[in-house]
Scaffold this motif. Structure first.
Motif, short mmCIF file in Angstrom:
data_model
loop_
_atom_site.label_atom_id
_atom_site.label_comp_id
_atom_site.label_asym_id
_atom_site.label_seq_id
_atom_site.Cartn_x
_atom_site.Cartn_y
_atom_site.Cartn_z
N VAL A 185 -4.62 23.14 -16.83
CA VAL A 185 -4.14 23.63 -15.53
C VAL A 185 -3.17 22.60 -14.97
O VAL A 185 -3.52 21.42 -14.84
N PRO A 186 -1.95 22.99 -14.63
CA PRO A 186 -0.97 22.02 -14.12
C PRO A 186 -1.37 21.44 -12.77
O PRO A 186 -1.99 22.11 -11.95
N SER A 187 -1.00 20.18 -12.58
CA SER A 187 -1.17 19.55 -11.27
C SER A 187 0.13 18.83 -10.93
O SER A 187 0.82 18.32 -11.82
N VAL A 188 0.46 18.82 -9.64
CA VAL A 188 1.66 18.15 -9.16
C VAL A 188 1.24 17.15 -8.09
O VAL A 188 0.66 17.54 -7.07
N ALA A 189 1.50 15.88 -8.32
CA ALA A 189 1.14 14.83 -7.37
C ALA A 189 2.30 14.57 -6.41
O ALA A 189 3.41 14.33 -6.85
N PRO A 190 2.04 14.61 -5.11
CA PRO A 190 3.12 14.39 -4.14
C PRO A 190 3.62 12.96 -4.07
O PRO A 190 4.81 12.73 -3.87
N ALA A 191 2.72 11.97 -4.18
CA ALA A 191 3.15 10.60 -3.87
C ALA A 191 2.58 9.55 -4.82
O ALA A 191 2.55 8.37 -4.46
N ALA A 192 2.14 9.94 -5.99
CA ALA A 192 1.63 8.96 -6.96
C ALA A 192 2.81 8.22 -7.58
O ALA A 192 3.60 8.81 -8.31
N THR A 193 2.95 6.95 -7.27
CA THR A 193 4.12 6.19 -7.71
C THR A 193 3.81 5.15 -8.79
O THR A 193 4.71 4.45 -9.23
N VAL B 277 6.40 14.35 -7.97
CA VAL B 277 7.69 14.49 -7.29
C VAL B 277 8.15 13.18 -6.65
O VAL B 277 9.21 13.13 -6.04
N ALA B 278 7.36 12.12 -6.81
CA ALA B 278 7.74 10.81 -6.27
C ALA B 278 8.19 9.91 -7.42
O ALA B 278 7.62 9.95 -8.51
N PHE B 279 9.20 9.09 -7.16
CA PHE B 279 9.66 8.17 -8.20
C PHE B 279 8.67 7.02 -8.40
O PHE B 279 7.81 6.76 -7.57
N GLU B 280 8.79 6.35 -9.55
CA GLU B 280 7.88 5.27 -9.90
C GLU B 280 8.09 4.03 -9.03
O GLU B 280 9.18 3.79 -8.50
N ASP B 281 7.03 3.22 -8.95
CA ASP B 281 7.12 1.95 -8.21
C ASP B 281 8.23 1.07 -8.77
O ASP B 281 8.97 0.44 -8.01
N SER B 282 8.34 1.01 -10.09
CA SER B 282 9.34 0.13 -10.68
C SER B 282 10.75 0.55 -10.27
O SER B 282 11.63 -0.30 -10.10
N TYR B 283 10.94 1.85 -10.08
CA TYR B 283 12.26 2.34 -9.68
C TYR B 283 12.58 1.88 -8.26
O TYR B 283 13.66 1.34 -8.01
N GLN B 284 11.65 2.11 -7.33
CA GLN B 284 11.97 1.71 -5.96
C GLN B 284 11.98 0.19 -5.80
O GLN B 284 12.71 -0.35 -4.97
N GLY B 285 11.21 -0.53 -6.63
CA GLY B 285 11.28 -1.99 -6.61
C GLY B 285 12.63 -2.47 -7.10
O GLY B 285 13.21 -3.41 -6.54
N SER B 286 13.15 -1.80 -8.14
CA SER B 286 14.47 -2.16 -8.66
C SER B 286 15.57 -1.86 -7.64
O SER B 286 16.50 -2.64 -7.45
N VAL B 287 15.44 -0.71 -6.98
CA VAL B 287 16.40 -0.34 -5.93
C VAL B 287 16.41 -1.41 -4.83
O VAL B 287 17.48 -1.85 -4.38
N ALA B 288 15.23 -1.85 -4.42
CA ALA B 288 15.13 -2.85 -3.35
C ALA B 288 15.73 -4.18 -3.76
O ALA B 288 16.42 -4.85 -2.98
N GLY B 289 15.50 -4.58 -5.02
CA GLY B 289 16.05 -5.84 -5.49
C GLY B 289 17.56 -5.84 -5.51
O GLY B 289 18.21 -6.80 -5.08
N GLN B 290 18.14 -4.76 -6.01
CA GLN B 290 19.60 -4.65 -6.05
C GLN B 290 20.18 -4.53 -4.65
O GLN B 290 21.25 -5.08 -4.36
N TYR B 291 19.48 -3.83 -3.77
CA TYR B 291 19.97 -3.67 -2.40
C TYR B 291 19.97 -5.02 -1.68
O TYR B 291 20.93 -5.35 -0.97
#
Length: 385
Positions: A122-130, A149-163
Motif C-alpha cells: 500500500v503506497p504511503s506519502v510522507a509530508p515532511a520526512a527529510t 514530498v520533502a527534500f532530504e536533509d543533505s540537500y537543504q544543508g548543502s543549500v544553506a552552506g552554499q548560501y
C-alpha cells in the motif's frame, strides 16, 4: 530519533487499541485514504497541522466530484507521537482497506510504518520526512511503496552552506547541532561539506541535547570565536530559546537553520526583536506571490481560521499528490497507484513544482526565508549546485 530504537519497535509490531478521529463518508462506493499522524504527544505541533492540510485536500476533492467519480473516505488515527502506536495505526489502516496513507510526520515514525506498508503493498506519502536515505532499507533496497514530498536533509544543508558562502559572503562558520537528532546531525554534516567546498572554513562545532533550555555555556564558547555565520540545525523549541539567549548575550552574526525553525513558536520563544538576521531553508511560505499558494492560504484560513504553516502545506501536497496518482492510475488499486506515483512529472504543488526521481524523492528547489524582527523579510528559491 534513535534509529536502533526505531528498528526495535519495527520488529515488534505491537498492536494497541486506537480511537478514530477521522472524517467518514457513509457510502457504498468510496475510495479510502488513510492518515497516520501525531495528534497528541511530543510532536503534535507537526502532526496536527499536517492533519488539517490533508483534511482540506480531501474535502476539496470531494466537493469537486471526488476521484474517478467516487467520493473519498478519510480514515485517520492518532499515533500519539509513539513508535509502537505508529506501527499499530499503520496495521489498522491497512486492515480497513485504505489504498494509500499520508503521514506520519517525523522521520522516525515514518521508518516505523514502512515495513507494514511495504508488506501490504500500500503506497504511503510522507509530508515532511527529510532524513537522508530513508527511501532505502538496510540492505540498500528501495522501498517500492514509499514516497515523500520533502527534500532530504543533505540537500537543504548543502543549500544553506552554499548560501552562507555565496550570498552572505561568509568565510568562517560555526555549527551547533542536536546530538540526539539524526536529521540535525545530517544537516550539520551537509552544511560543513558544502560550506568548505565553497571556500569557507568551519572554525567551531558544538552540540546541544533535545530538551535543553539553558545554552549559556555553548553561547559563551561561541562568543570567544571569530566567525561570520552560525549554522543552527535545531527544532524550533530549542532554536527559539538558543536564539534569544545568544542575542541577549551579544551574538550578532547571522544565524541559519533548517526547516525545523519554520514555526511561529520559534518567534514566540526567541522574542520578535531577537528573531533578526535569521535564515532558514523551508518548503513553503505564505508570502509567496504564486497564485496556487495564495489560493491555498485563503482556503486554509477560511477552513480553520488560521494561516497554514510549512507542515500543513507539505501535507496538503502529499494528499493531493496521492489523489492525483489515483486519477492518473485510472483505478483505486494500490499497485497501480504506486506506478503512477513513480511516474510523477511536474506536479504543481503549493510547495513548488516537482517530479519524483528514481529514489522516490522530489526534485525541487528549497526556499530560503529571512526573518527580521520576527517577520518574514524575504523569500527566495535556491538550489544546491
Amino acid at each position: 530519533m534513535n534509529l536502533k530504537f526505531v528498528k526495535k519497535v519495527m520488529a515488534t509490531g505491537l498492536v494497541l487499541a486506537q480511537f478514530a478521529t477521522g472524517l467518514s463518508v457513509q457510502a457504498e462506493e468510496t475510495i479510502k485514504i488513510g492518515g497516520n499522524f501525531e495528534l497528541s504527544g511530543a510532536t503534535a505541533s507537526y502532526g496536527t497541522p499536517m492533519s488539517k492540510g490533508v483534511r482540506l485536500a480531501i474535502k476539496q476533492a470531494n466537493e469537486a466530484g471526488g476521484v474517478l467519480g467516487k467520493q473519498l473516505e478519510y480514515i485517520e488515527y492518532d499515533n500519539r507521537s509513539d513508535l509502537t502506536e505508529t506501527v499499530s495505526v499503520a496495521k489498522r489502516l491497512v486492515g480497513e482497506g485504505v489504498v494509500g496513507v499520508v503521514g506520519p510526520a517525523p522521520s522516525g515514525n515514518v521508518l516505523a510504518q514502512m515495513p507494514v506498508m511495504e508488506e501490504a503493498q500500500v503506497p504511503s506519502v510522507a509530508p515532511a520526512a527529510t532524513l537522508d536515505g530513508i527511501t532505502y532499507n538496510d540492505r540498500g533496497e528501495l522501498y517500492k511503496y514509499f514516497f515523500r514530498v520533502a527534500f532530504e536533509d543533505s540537500y537543504q544543508g548543502s543549500v544553506a552552506g552554499q548560501y552562507a558562502a555565496n550570498q552572505l559572503q561568509a568565510k568562517r562558520a560555526a555549527v551547533v547541532s542536536d546530538q540526539a537528532v539524526d536529521s540535525s546531525l545530517g544537516l550539520a554534516d551537509a552544511f560543513k561539506e558544502s560550506f568548505t567546498e565553497a571556500g569557507g572554513e568551519i572554525v567551531y562545532t558544538d552540540s546541544i541535547q533535545s530538551g535543553d533550555t539553558d545554552f549559556t555555556a555553548t553561547i559563551s564558547s561561541l562568543l570567544s570565536q571569530d566567525f561570520d555565520v552560525l549554522y543552527l540545525p535545531l527544532y524550533y523549541n530549542e532554536a527559539g530559546l538558543f536564539i534569544k539567549q545568544a542575542r541577549e548575550l551579544g551574538l550578532t552574526q547571522p544565524i541559519i537553520g533548517g526547516d525545523g525553525l519554520h514555526s511561529p513558536t520559534l518567534i514566540d520563544l526567541a522574542s520578535p526583536q531577537y528573531a533578526t538576521d535569521i535564515y532558514f531553508t523551508s518548503h513553503f511560505s505564505t508570502t509567496s506571490d504564486v497564485e496556487a499558494v495564495q489560493t491555498f492560504v485563503k482556503d486554509y484560513q477560511e477552513e480553520y481560521g488560521e494561516e497554514p504553516d510549512t507542515f500543513s502545506a507539505t501535507a496538503y501536497d502529499a494528499a493531493r499528490l496521492l489523489l492525483d496518482a489515483i486519477e492518473r492510475a485510472g483505478e483505486a488499486e494500490p499497485t497501480s497507484i504506486q506506478a503512477a506515483l513513480e511516474a510523477t512529472k511536474d506536479f504543481e504543488g503549493v510547495t513548488g513544482v516537482f517530479s519524483v526521481d528514481e529514489h522516490h524523492n522530489p526534485v525541487k528547489a528549497a526556499l530560503m526565508i529571512k526573518l527580521e524582527n520576527g517577520t518574514i523579510a524575504s523569500t527566495e528559491y535556491v538550489e544546491a549546485e
